[in-house]
Design a protein around this motif. Sequence first.
Motif, PDB file in Angstrom:
ATOM      1  N   TRP A  17     -29.847 -28.109 -21.161  1.00 11.93           N
ATOM      2  CA  TRP A  17     -30.185 -28.504 -19.784  1.00 11.93           C
ATOM      3  C   TRP A  17     -28.933 -28.649 -18.944  1.00 11.93           C
ATOM      4  O   TRP A  17     -28.891 -28.215 -17.787  1.00 11.93           O
ATOM      5  N   GLU A  18     -27.882 -29.240 -19.534  1.00 14.35           N
ATOM      6  CA  GLU A  18     -26.628 -29.446 -18.816  1.00 14.35           C
ATOM      7  C   GLU A  18     -25.997 -28.102 -18.446  1.00 14.35           C
ATOM      8  O   GLU A  18     -25.506 -27.925 -17.322  1.00 14.35           O
ATOM      9  N   ASP A  19     -26.019 -27.126 -19.369  1.00 12.36           N
ATOM     10  CA  ASP A  19     -25.486 -25.787 -19.088  1.00 12.36           C
ATOM     11  C   ASP A  19     -26.266 -25.112 -17.975  1.00 12.36           C
ATOM     12  O   ASP A  19     -25.681 -24.463 -17.097  1.00 12.36           O
ATOM     13  N   ARG A  20     -27.581 -25.240 -18.042  1.00  8.29           N
ATOM     14  CA  ARG A  20     -28.414 -24.630 -16.999  1.00  8.29           C
ATOM     15  C   ARG A  20     -28.123 -25.236 -15.636  1.00  8.29           C
ATOM     16  O   ARG A  20     -28.042 -24.533 -14.626  1.00  8.29           O
ATOM     17  N   ALA A  21     -27.935 -26.560 -15.619  1.00  3.50           N
ATOM     18  CA  ALA A  21     -27.628 -27.242 -14.360  1.00  3.50           C
ATOM     19  C   ALA A  21     -26.272 -26.792 -13.821  1.00  3.50           C
ATOM     20  O   ALA A  21     -26.116 -26.534 -12.623  1.00  3.50           O
ATOM     21  N   ALA A  22     -25.280 -26.673 -14.723  1.00  4.82           N
ATOM     22  CA  ALA A  22     -23.942 -26.238 -14.310  1.00  4.82           C
ATOM     23  C   ALA A  22     -23.974 -24.800 -13.798  1.00  4.82           C
ATOM     24  O   ALA A  22     -23.333 -24.469 -12.797  1.00  4.82           O
ATOM     25  N   LEU A  23     -24.729 -23.955 -14.482  1.00  4.79           N
ATOM     26  CA  LEU A  23     -24.818 -22.555 -14.075  1.00  4.79           C
ATOM     27  C   LEU A  23     -25.496 -22.433 -12.710  1.00  4.79           C
ATOM     28  O   LEU A  23     -25.069 -21.633 -11.864  1.00  4.79           O
ATOM     29  N   THR A  24     -26.528 -23.225 -12.501  1.00  4.92           N
ATOM     30  CA  THR A  24     -27.195 -23.237 -11.201  1.00  4.92           C
ATOM     31  C   THR A  24     -26.234 -23.680 -10.106  1.00  4.92           C
ATOM     32  O   THR A  24     -26.182 -23.090  -9.022  1.00  4.92           O
ATOM     33  N   ARG A  25     -25.444 -24.697 -10.425  1.00  6.46           N
ATOM     34  CA  ARG A  25     -24.471 -25.206  -9.465  1.00  6.46           C
ATOM     35  C   ARG A  25     -23.407 -24.153  -9.155  1.00  6.46           C
ATOM     36  O   ARG A  25     -23.003 -23.981  -8.007  1.00  6.46           O
ATOM     37  N   LEU A  26     -22.961 -23.437 -10.183  1.00 10.07           N
ATOM     38  CA  LEU A  26     -21.946 -22.400 -10.000  1.00 10.07           C
ATOM     39  C   LEU A  26     -22.494 -21.231  -9.181  1.00 10.07           C
ATOM     40  O   LEU A  26     -21.790 -20.666  -8.337  1.00 10.07           O
ATOM     41  N   ARG A  27     -23.742 -20.874  -9.425  1.00 10.10           N
ATOM     42  CA  ARG A  27     -24.352 -19.775  -8.675  1.00 10.10           C
ATOM     43  C   ARG A  27     -24.423 -20.095  -7.192  1.00 10.10           C
ATOM     44  O   ARG A  27     -24.363 -19.187  -6.349  1.00 10.10           O
ATOM     45  N   GLN A  28     -24.539 -21.369  -6.880  1.00 12.32           N
ATOM     46  CA  GLN A  28     -24.587 -21.769  -5.471  1.00 12.32           C
ATOM     47  C   GLN A  28     -23.225 -21.593  -4.793  1.00 12.32           C
ATOM     48  O   GLN A  28     -23.135 -21.595  -3.572  1.00 12.32           O
ATOM     49  N   LYS A  29     -22.168 -21.439  -5.611  1.00 14.79           N
ATOM     50  CA  LYS A  29     -20.812 -21.262  -5.084  1.00 14.79           C
ATOM     51  C   LYS A  29     -20.442 -19.791  -4.907  1.00 14.79           C
ATOM     52  O   LYS A  29     -19.327 -19.488  -4.486  1.00 14.79           O
ATOM     53  N   LEU A  30     -21.353 -18.890  -5.216  1.00 16.31           N
ATOM     54  CA  LEU A  30     -21.072 -17.463  -5.088  1.00 16.31           C
ATOM     55  C   LEU A  30     -21.247 -17.006  -3.639  1.00 16.31           C
ATOM     56  O   LEU A  30     -22.201 -17.398  -2.965  1.00 16.31           O
ATOM     57  N   GLN A  31     -20.300 -16.183  -3.195  1.00 19.23           N
ATOM     58  CA  GLN A  31     -20.369 -15.596  -1.863  1.00 19.23           C
ATOM     59  C   GLN A  31     -20.000 -14.122  -1.954  1.00 19.23           C
ATOM     60  O   GLN A  31     -19.302 -13.713  -2.876  1.00 19.23           O
ATOM     61  N   THR A  32     -20.489 -13.368  -1.009  1.00 17.89           N
ATOM     62  CA  THR A  32     -20.125 -11.950  -0.941  1.00 17.89           C
ATOM     63  C   THR A  32     -19.389 -11.693   0.365  1.00 17.89           C
ATOM     64  O   THR A  32     -19.903 -11.981   1.444  1.00 17.89           O
ATOM     65  N   GLU A  33     -18.165 -11.187   0.241  1.00 17.06           N
ATOM     66  CA  GLU A  33     -17.348 -10.868   1.409  1.00 17.06           C
ATOM     67  C   GLU A  33     -16.745  -9.478   1.226  1.00 17.06           C
ATOM     68  O   GLU A  33     -16.110  -9.215   0.204  1.00 17.06           O
ATOM     69  N   ASP A  34     -16.946  -8.637   2.203  1.00 23.81           N
ATOM     70  CA  ASP A  34     -16.418  -7.267   2.163  1.00 23.81           C
ATOM     71  C   ASP A  34     -16.814  -6.558   0.876  1.00 23.81           C
ATOM     72  O   ASP A  34     -16.030  -5.811   0.279  1.00 23.81           O
ATOM     73  N   GLY A  35     -18.050  -6.803   0.464  1.00 17.50           N
ATOM     74  CA  GLY A  35     -18.551  -6.139  -0.733  1.00 17.50           C
ATOM     75  C   GLY A  35     -18.015  -6.709  -2.030  1.00 17.50           C
ATOM     76  O   GLY A  35     -18.269  -6.152  -3.101  1.00 17.50           O
ATOM     77  N   ARG A  36     -17.283  -7.815  -1.973  1.00 18.95           N
ATOM     78  CA  ARG A  36     -16.684  -8.420  -3.164  1.00 18.95           C
ATOM     79  C   ARG A  36     -17.371  -9.740  -3.483  1.00 18.95           C
ATOM     80  O   ARG A  36     -17.563 -10.577  -2.608  1.00 18.95           O
ATOM     81  N   LEU A  37     -17.744  -9.941  -4.757  1.00 18.20           N
ATOM     82  CA  LEU A  37     -18.412 -11.170  -5.186  1.00 18.20           C
ATOM     83  C   LEU A  37     -17.361 -12.226  -5.497  1.00 18.20           C
ATOM     84  O   LEU A  37     -16.500 -12.033  -6.354  1.00 18.20           O
ATOM     85  N   ILE A  38     -17.450 -13.364  -4.787  1.00 21.28           N
ATOM     86  CA  ILE A  38     -16.425 -14.401  -4.865  1.00 21.28           C
ATOM     87  C   ILE A  38     -17.030 -15.719  -5.333  1.00 21.28           C
ATOM     88  O   ILE A  38     -18.090 -16.141  -4.856  1.00 21.28           O
ATOM     89  N   LEU A  39     -16.348 -16.373  -6.264  1.00 21.55           N
ATOM     90  CA  LEU A  39     -16.696 -17.726  -6.675  1.00 21.55           C
ATOM     91  C   LEU A  39     -15.751 -18.672  -5.947  1.00 21.55           C
ATOM     92  O   LEU A  39     -14.547 -18.670  -6.205  1.00 21.55           O
TER      93      LEU A  39
END
Length: 347
Positions: free
Chosen positions: A53-75
């Motif tokens: 559960w903790e890993d899933r929560a962390a992964l969900t949190r990390l996915r919320q930090k993803l952005q796409t700029e100029d076609g590049r996926l950024i954390l």
Amino acid sequence: MVGVAVCNSVSSIKALWETRIRRKKEEQEEEQEQKRRRKIGGGATGRLSFGIWEDRAALTRLRQKLQTEDGRLILRIEQEEWKSLPRCLVQLSQVQEWQIHRTGLQKIPPFISSFQYLLVLDLSRNGVSEIPKQIGKLTRLRELLLSYNRIQFVPEELSCCESLERLELAMNQDLDHLPDQFRNLKKLQHLDLSMNDFTCLPDCVVALPALEWLDMGGNRLQHLPEDIHRMEKLHTLWLQRNELKNLPENISRMASLDTLVLSSNRLSDIPPLMEDMSNLRFVNFRDNPLTLDVTLQPKKTNAEDDSDDGDDREMFGLEFMQMYIQEARKRAYAVQNMHKLSDDSSD
């Protein structure tokens, strides 16, 4: 006969009773053991479930930090507490850029090698104390930015990052050495080693074939290498706030150099050959104990231009350098003539 039968009957009953009591006790003990095992097993399962559960929560949190700029996926993570990065992050191995600042991150995880698409790794302003050897697996990495951390050692495996173009290691304070294999970074163009503890310019840096921009300001440099002109493509060199007492004459052979900052050193003179550096556009000799006291005359401007232009020259810049060299040459001639006259009169 009757008495004997009764006696045997009592003994049998007693033995049977004791057997039943013993079996009952064994059954109770076995039941308690099973309960104990179920309790232990249930706790492990609970911890496992909690970990998942903790890993899933962390992964969900990390996915919320993803952005796409100029076609590049950024954390991108900034000003949040992430002293370590969870293993589940490898599920986002397609990320091309990490931007993790002011999080208190203490360690670059060894699973960094799983991010084979990574182009930029920016972990500036954290608490990272070590660059893992696994960094050498990132053959596509172009930028590694680790300024304002606590790194004391650069592993030789970094030289395997064959695509690296930009490396920033400013303000790690105790960093004073680079591995000789560092010269294998054939594409490195930008290098920032400012505000560390270097006492000399590493030979492996001088040998970098593509280097164009170098900042060694705020170290403890006491001299520059005589073969500094080997840095044929270098156009910008920052050497402010060091302990340089003189400059090698070969600095005048740096044909590409257009910016040279030498403020706050211990220079007593300027090499005359620097007068021939035709590509030099900006230089700064401010706050050095130079032997000659040379002062530039204010520019003469039209009254109507005073409000717009004024005297915008750098008082210890390029014009100052040229005037200083000319004045030094005049004084050298004067001293030479004085010696000549003295010799003639003695004859």
